[in-house]
Enzyme design. Structure first.
Site, short mmCIF file in Angstrom:
data_model
loop_
_atom_site.label_atom_id
_atom_site.label_comp_id
_atom_site.label_asym_id
_atom_site.label_seq_id
_atom_site.Cartn_x
_atom_site.Cartn_y
_atom_site.Cartn_z
N GLY A 1 0.10 3.33 6.01
CA GLY A 1 -0.90 2.36 6.44
C GLY A 1 -1.99 2.30 5.39
N SER B 1 -5.21 0.87 3.98
CA SER B 1 -6.35 0.15 4.54
C SER B 1 -7.24 -0.52 3.51
CB SER B 1 -7.21 1.12 5.36
OG SER B 1 -7.81 2.08 4.49
N GLY C 1 -9.02 1.59 1.66
CA GLY C 1 -9.92 2.70 1.40
C GLY C 1 -9.27 3.75 0.51
N VAL C 2 -10.08 4.70 0.08
CA VAL C 2 -9.61 5.71 -0.86
C VAL C 2 -8.65 6.71 -0.21
CG1 VAL C 2 -11.59 7.25 -0.47
CG2 VAL C 2 -10.37 7.32 -2.65
N ASP C 3 -8.84 7.02 1.07
CA ASP C 3 -8.02 8.04 1.72
C ASP C 3 -6.55 7.63 1.80
OD1 ASP C 3 -10.20 9.73 2.11
OD2 ASP C 3 -10.72 8.78 4.01
N SER C 4 -6.29 6.43 2.31
CA SER C 4 -4.91 5.99 2.43
C SER C 4 -4.27 5.77 1.06
CB SER C 4 -4.81 4.73 3.29
OG SER C 4 -5.57 3.66 2.74
N MET D 1 -2.76 -3.56 7.75
CA MET D 1 -2.88 -4.06 9.12
C MET D 1 -4.18 -4.82 9.31
SD MET D 1 -1.62 -0.70 11.24
CE MET D 1 -2.02 0.52 9.98
N CYS E 1 -7.49 2.68 19.55
CA CYS E 1 -6.85 1.98 18.43
C CYS E 1 -5.81 2.87 17.78
CB CYS E 1 -7.90 1.55 17.42
SG CYS E 1 -7.22 0.72 15.96
N GLY F 1 -4.20 8.01 6.16
CA GLY F 1 -5.15 8.83 5.42
C GLY F 1 -6.04 9.67 6.31
N CYS G 1 -14.56 -1.64 13.27
CA CYS G 1 -14.35 -2.61 12.19
C CYS G 1 -14.70 -4.03 12.60
CB CYS G 1 -12.91 -2.56 11.70
SG CYS G 1 -11.69 -3.32 12.80
#
Length: 359
Positions: A9, A11, A13-16, A35, A100, A124, A196
């Site tokens: 997944g 997103s 962002g840095v984590d995923s 998503m 969610c 992430g 979000c």
């Protein structure tokens, strides 16, 4: 030997992004899914979906992996947002991010990924999974400041059997360093906060679009009237700002805090002082219980709990467990116990499950 297929997944962002890179390094066949969960206000700039998608596309390009974009907006509205509104309508303060995770990221996304032939999905999140078969355990992430097991307590064995959390053993600084090494353009991107679909707009304005405001009295714990609130839904236990009574002070001169809601009389109850006794309770009741093992663990194993994200584990004891409800007592009185929020139980590093606070 055929590589195992994992869909991350992604997103934006840095984590995923780092999760995807780590899985590639572990020799998985990696693909990515972006998503979109909210269709309202597409013409406005509250939720930067287009920027997030562009960031996800840039990361997928760096890693040379396939990226698919899909909308789960209908599922989000039906399974998450309707609940969100119902809870606020009832005077409670929900945590939609938990629902969610259960309904979108680890149900709709999982179903879609399995349909595409994936062996695994990955996100992430800062959490860990260990065990096999139907005995999977959800563990805290090693970075105590980023551990997200609190938001994942409603996951079931099916989800855990198909989920990888590549960041579980890392801390945030390591993740950002890896992102920089990979040349990801989003290595310094700020973490997203809040819900979000609300984005940067004023929460009160957003909520008023969906629920009619019902003004009522603001009263002290002794019953003295201090003014008018514009709707119980706009306030939460422990809140200080936005009460509109800042100029009303007694001899102690301290600020006012929300300590309760009288939904029958539509009254907001307040008291002065950050440490007013009315803000503290040694016990709570919770409902809608969910246990990760699918069956309730031994009561004695629920030795610690959290009533909010990033709270240190609090020593507790389950006083009664009756089907879908539980009564919990704490060794130390807890500040601002909030109906609608989650209590999550732990046994050391293991997240056992939890429920929704109702009183």
């Amino acid at each position: 030997m055929t590589k195992q297929k994992v869909i991350v997944g992604l997103s934006g962002g840095v984590d995923s992004a780092v999760a995807a890179a780590l899985l590639l390094a572990q020799d998985y066949h990696v693909e990515a899914l972006f998503m979109k969960n909210w269709d309202e206000d597409d013409e406005e700039d509250y939720c930067p979906v287009q920027q997030d998608l562009a960031d996800a596309q840039a990361v997928a390009g760096c890693l040379d992996i396939k990226l698919t974009s899909i909308s789960f907006s209908s599922e989000y509205w039906d399974r998450v947002f309707e609940y969100f509104l119902a809870e606020y309508r009832a005077g409670r303060t929900p945590n939609p991010d938990i629902l969610c995770n259960q309904e979108i990221k680890f149900r709709a996304f999982l179903d879609y990924a399995l349909h595409l032939g994936a062996d695994w999905i990955a996100t992430g999140h800062y959490a860990r999974v260990e065990g096999a078969g139907n005995q999977r355990k959800l563990l805290k992430g090693c970075d105590s400041n980023k551990d997200q097991s609190y938001f994942l307590y409603r996951l079931n064995q099916r989800a855990l059997n198909h989920t990888l959390f590549p960041l579980g053993n890392l801390d945030k600084a390591e993740v950002r360093a890896l992102a920089r090494q990979q040349g990801f353009p989003n290595f310094a991107k700020k973490d997203s906060t809040g819900i979000c679909f609300i984005g940067e707009r004023k929460f009160r304005d957003f909520l008023a679009r969906y629920l009619p405001a019902q003004p009522g009295e603001i009263v002290t714990v002794e019953g003295e009237s201090l003014g008018q609130h514009q709707g119980l839904m706009f306030h939460t236990i422990g809140q200080r700002q936005g009460l509109g009574i800042g100029g009303i002070r007694d001899s102690n001169g301290e600020p006012w805090y929300v300590v309760g809601k009288d939904t029958e009389k539509n009254r907001l109850i307040v008291a002065q002082g950050k440490n007013h006794p009315a803000l503290f309770k040694r016990s709570l009741q919770a409902r809608d219980l969910h246990w990760i093992s699918a069956t309730p663990p031994p009561v004695a194993s629920c030795r610690q709990a959290r009533i909010r994200y990033r709270q240190p584990d609090q020593a507790c004891k389950i006083m009664s467990l009756n089907g879908d409800s539980v009564t919990v007592s704490f060794t130390t009185a807890q500040r601002a116990i909030t109906p609608g929020q989650a209590i999550v139980f732990y046994d050391g590093d293991q997240c056992l499950g939890g429920g929704t606070i109702c009183a």
